[in-house]
Design a protein around this motif. Structure first.
Motif: not given
Ligand SMILES: [Zn+2]
Length: 249
Positions: A178-186, A213-224
């Protein structure tokens, strides 16, 4: 674990009746008699990140009905290679073999995002199912949903490219969490999709360049999200559709 007192069982029941936002959808769809039977024999537990709920081929003691979070059902090919068959959240449960009276699963269930869950011994779950036609109907529908999802996962793995599959997985994960931002490693993405990390990196770069997406240091953000839906294969929509159709009957 909750202390299983009448008061606590009553409280759980109260939460469900009040439409508490953090409830399991399968439990929520049952009648009060069934709630009473379940809460007499089970209780609430906290699921922690990384916790394994069962091991393939080994007898499992409990079934789980999460109220949120993300649990991955992982099929292991060998020590190095595995892939996710499905993600489970508040819409489902862990332990579909137990619904059929079998106490062994062929895949591992691992908690990716913590949540609370209703936990019940598999033997009690099966006994309640046999005595309660409403519960039986709900659980049988869920088994049908999961078999369809497993078949879809196999088709997806063999027919769709990594970008399509990663987009579908991120949408499914986002729904469960239930989130567009979450922790997610490669490394986790590679495990879930059954591929190498290098492939994940290339797709992540591409989806960032497309401003999805914005993806940095294991932090995933679905922006669209709308654009991510266009990139995803049909499997994401099919998985959602089978659940809606089965439970609409
Ligand atoms: Zn697919």
């Amino acid at each position: 674990v909750c202390n299983r007192t009448e008061a606590h069982a009553g409280f759980c029941y109260f939460l469900i009746m009040k439409g508490h936002p953090n409830c399991n959808q399968l439990i929520e769809s049952l009648d009060s008699h069934c709630h009473h039977q379940l809460f007499k024999h089970g209780g609430w537990v906290e699921l922690t990140s990384g916790q394994r709920l069962n091991t393939p081929g080994e007898t499992t003691e409990y079934a789980y009905f999460p109220t949120g979070g993300v649990i991955a059902l992982m099929m292991q090919q060998n020590m190095k290679k595995q892939m996710a068959l499905a993600l489970v959240g508040a819409e489902g449960m862990v332990g579909i073999s137990h619904i059929l009276g079998v106490d062994v699963e062929s895949y591992a269930s691992t908690v990716l995002t913590p949540s609370e869950a209703f936990r019940i011994k598999v033997k009690q779950l099966y006994a309640i199912k046999l005595k309660n036609s409403t519960f039986c109907r709900v659980l049988d529908k869920y088994v049908a949903v999961m078999y369809a999802r497993f078949a879809q996962a196999i088709l997806c793995h063999s027919q769709h490219n990594l970008q399509q599959r990663m987009a579908s997985l991120l949408l499914a994960y986002s729904d469960c969490a239930s989130a567009l931002e979450f922790e997610m490693t490669q490394a986790l993405l590679a495990n879930l999709l059954g591929v190498r990390r290098s492939g994940i990196n290339n797709v992540a770069i591409n989806l960032q360049q497309m401003q999805i997406l914005k993806y940095s240091r294991g932090h995933m953000h679905i922006i669209n999200r709308a654009s991510l839906l266009k990139v995803a294969c049909q499997c994401y929509a099919n998985d959602k559709d089978i659940y809606t159709r089965c439970f609409a009957i």
